[in-house]
Design an enzyme around this catalytic site. Structure first.
Site, PDB file in Angstrom:
ATOM      1  CG  HIS A  18       0.507  27.560  26.127  1.00  0.00           C
ATOM      2  ND1 HIS A  18      -0.221  26.402  26.209  1.00  0.00           N
ATOM      3  CD2 HIS A  18       1.532  27.426  27.012  1.00  0.00           C
ATOM      4  CE1 HIS A  18       0.322  25.594  27.113  1.00  0.00           C
ATOM      5  NE2 HIS A  18       1.389  26.201  27.604  1.00  0.00           N
ATOM      6  NE  ARG A 156       4.293  29.368  14.158  1.00  0.00           N
ATOM      7  CZ  ARG A 156       5.459  29.995  14.023  1.00  0.00           C
ATOM      8  NH1 ARG A 156       5.480  31.284  13.771  1.00  0.00           N
ATOM      9  NH2 ARG A 156       6.593  29.338  14.131  1.00  0.00           N
ATOM     10  CD  GLU A 268       6.492  25.937  14.444  1.00  0.00           C
ATOM     11  OE1 GLU A 268       5.461  26.550  14.764  1.00  0.00           O
ATOM     12  OE2 GLU A 268       7.643  26.384  14.653  1.00  0.00           O
TER      13      GLU A 268
END
Length: 337
Positions: A18, A156, A268
């Protein structure tokens, strides 16, 4: 000008997922001209606080042992004192009532949630998972904007706009990553399983035995490092332990295959075109692993299936083009919250 706060927790008990994914949204907020301040409200867990500070985020901590009502009261106090306009929540512990209470004190409430356990009173709900549109989301007040599916994946910055990645024919490097905390003690078990494989028996069209290297990521909350080191010392494989990894994308791009836990790491790996064998750590990882099975991963399930790693590696390499799917459009992501 506005102030944005993120109510998110991480640590040994719940992992760092998270925290990691919310930082993607927090960094986007920092870039918005009308947002003058972004900070986290998080329970006082050292690994979570350190991770946030390492990434240049301001942190206001609350005590871990606060009761449900006391926590809501404390968060309201912080919202009022710090003049918070936007609140972002990302926690399974934050329920409908909690959200109703804090919405009264902010202009905009944004909730990140992997499931649809109740009607949401939030202004915006974000679920970037591949299965999100299969869920029956409902709005408590009738005004919630639902942003669902991988167009809203919280990736990200390092995984956005990656350069063209070469997909190699042979395995030279295997990456092992199970998250911030090795909940099920998987890492030493994976090393042991790899060490039991006779790589010389695997067709050399799939694996470069002479130059095979294994990178293991050690998360910030690992408490089994001694066991991992013991298994590494027993192994005849070329293994590196990677602590305090700042750029996971580099390790992923370097690797032809990953052995990973479920969750956001799988997205990712998909972004870096790294097919993965998945070992589940928790129930909330099942749906992602099942939905991606056959797309970019082979889902091995829980650790009782760890002996299937050898077959999984061969299967991934034999059918590598079937497991590399561009289902993530990282260039399209614009949350504008």
């Amino acid at each position: 000008m506005s102030v944005a706060a993120l109510r998110v927790d991480g640590g040994k008990d719940i992992g760092m997922g998270h925290i990691m994914r919310s930082m993607a949204l927090a960094n986007d907020l920092k870039k918005e001209k009308e947002v003058e301040r972004v900070f986290y409200i998080t329970k006082n867990d050292l690994s979570a606080v350190n991770k946030l500070k390492e990434n240049d985020f301001e942190v206001i901590t609350i005590e871990k042992d606060l009761s449900y009502d006391d926590e809501i009261k404390k968060v309201k106090e912080i919202i009022k004192k710090e003049k918070v306009n936007k609140l972002i929540t990302d926690s399974y512990d934050i329920d409908q009532n909690y959200l109703i209470e804090v919405r009264k004190f902010v202009d905009r409430l944004i909730t990140i949630h992997d499931f649809a356990p109740f009607a949401f009173p939030s202004d915006v709900v974000i679920n970037g998972n591949v299965y999100a549109e299969d869920l029956d989301y409902q709005s408590y007040y009738g005004d919630t904007e639902f942003r669902l599916g991988t167009d809203y994946l919280l990736l990200r910055e390092e995984f956005k706009n990656l350069p063209e990645i070469e997909v190699r024919d042979k395995v030279h490097n295997i990456l092992i990553t199970v998250g911030g905390y090795d909940t099920r003690n998987l890492t030493p078990k994976i090393i042991k399983a790899l060490n039991s494989i006779d790589f010389d028996e695997i067709d050399d069209q799939y694996i470069d035995n002479e130059n095979l290297h294994i990178d293991i990521v050690i998360g910030p909350s690992f408490d089994n490092i001694d066991q991992i080191v013991t298994e590494v010392e027993k192994s005849s494989l070329d293994i590196s332990l990677n602590f305090n990894v700042k750029k996971m994308s580099k390790l992923m791009i370097k690797s032809e295959i990953a052995i990973s836990s479920g969750g956001s790491t799988l997205y990712e790996l998909a972004a870096t075109k790294t097919p993965a064998l998945v070992m589940l750590q928790a129930e909330n990882q099942i749906r992602v692993a099942e939905k991606l099975d056959g797309k970019s991963v082979v889902n091995l399930g829980y650790e009782e299936n760890i002996t299937n790693i050898s077959e999984g590696i061969i299967g991934l390499m034999r059918n590598k083009n079937d497991y590399i799917n561009d289902f993530i459009n990282s260039k399209k992501m614009n949350f504008n919250i």
